[in-house]
Write a protein that holds these residues in place. Structure first.
Motif, PDB file in Angstrom:
ATOM      1  N   LEU A  82      29.563   2.050   8.049  1.00 23.74           N
ATOM      2  CA  LEU A  82      30.133   1.806   6.729  1.00 23.74           C
ATOM      3  C   LEU A  82      29.103   2.043   5.624  1.00 23.74           C
ATOM      4  O   LEU A  82      29.435   2.565   4.557  1.00 23.74           O
ATOM      5  CB  LEU A  82      30.685   0.387   6.656  1.00 23.74           C
ATOM      6  CG  LEU A  82      31.896   0.114   7.553  1.00 23.74           C
ATOM      7  CD1 LEU A  82      32.226  -1.357   7.585  1.00 23.74           C
ATOM      8  CD2 LEU A  82      33.092   0.923   7.095  1.00 23.74           C
ATOM      9  N   ALA A  86      29.226   4.676   2.464  1.00 22.01           N
ATOM     10  CA  ALA A  86      28.936   4.302   1.076  1.00 22.01           C
ATOM     11  C   ALA A  86      27.822   5.170   0.510  1.00 22.01           C
ATOM     12  O   ALA A  86      27.853   5.562  -0.660  1.00 22.01           O
ATOM     13  CB  ALA A  86      28.549   2.827   1.000  1.00 22.01           C
ATOM     14  N   ALA A 103      29.013  -1.767   1.642  1.00 19.23           N
ATOM     15  CA  ALA A 103      29.730  -1.636   2.914  1.00 19.23           C
ATOM     16  C   ALA A 103      30.261  -2.990   3.388  1.00 19.23           C
ATOM     17  O   ALA A 103      31.426  -3.105   3.781  1.00 19.23           O
ATOM     18  CB  ALA A 103      28.799  -1.036   3.969  1.00 19.23           C
TER      19      ALA A 103
END
Length: 150
Positions: A82, A86, A103
């Motif tokens: 994640l 980002a 994230a």
């Protein structure tokens, strides 16, 4: 009695395939780490050693450190995936604490799990409360429309 080697007498030569001292003989097997046996990247043996050092329980099964290493590895992979997304969204190549915060806070489950965690130099999510935004009143809208007609 001392044995003296007088040259090419084959009975006094030691063969290269002699057994290791204290061993059962034969060639030694290549050691395989607990992490590779479990198919993990995180160090199973180190996690097991730290569990024993922390003295949380008197005894540990062999599967405990493996399970814990697998859980930690999964959590790290999830957060890093994640954070990498980002990072890509901000057109950067390097993951920073800011990307980690974005994230974690944008993911519902991770935000709940890491709710009480503060990441240094991470900042906060961009958020402006709707009350603070400028109002779109009808009087201002009709006044702007009438001024454009002239």
């Amino acid at each position: 009695h001392a044995v003296v080697d007088l040259g090419d007498n084959p009975s006094t030569h030691h063969s290269a395939t002699m057994a290791f001292k204290g061993g059962r003989g034969g060639t030694r097997k290549k050691s395989v780490s607990k992490s590779s046996r479990a198919g993990l990247t995180f160090p199973v043996a180190r996690i097991g050693k730290n569990l024993r050092i922390m003295r949380l329980a008197k005894r540990y099964g062999a599967g405990g450190p493996v399970y814990l290493a697998a859980v930690i590895e999964y959590m790290a992979a999830e957060v890093l995936e994640l954070a990498g997304n980002a990072c890509r969204d901000n057109k950067k190549k390097r993951v920073t604490p800011r990307h980690l915060v974005l994230a974690i806070r944008n993911d519902e489950e991770l935000n709940k799990f890491l709710g009480g965690v503060t990441i240094a130099s991470g900042g906060v999510l961009p958020n402006i409360h709707s009350v603070l935004l400028p109002k779109k009143s009808k009087a201002a809208a009709t006044k702007a429309a009438s001024s454009q007609e002239v």
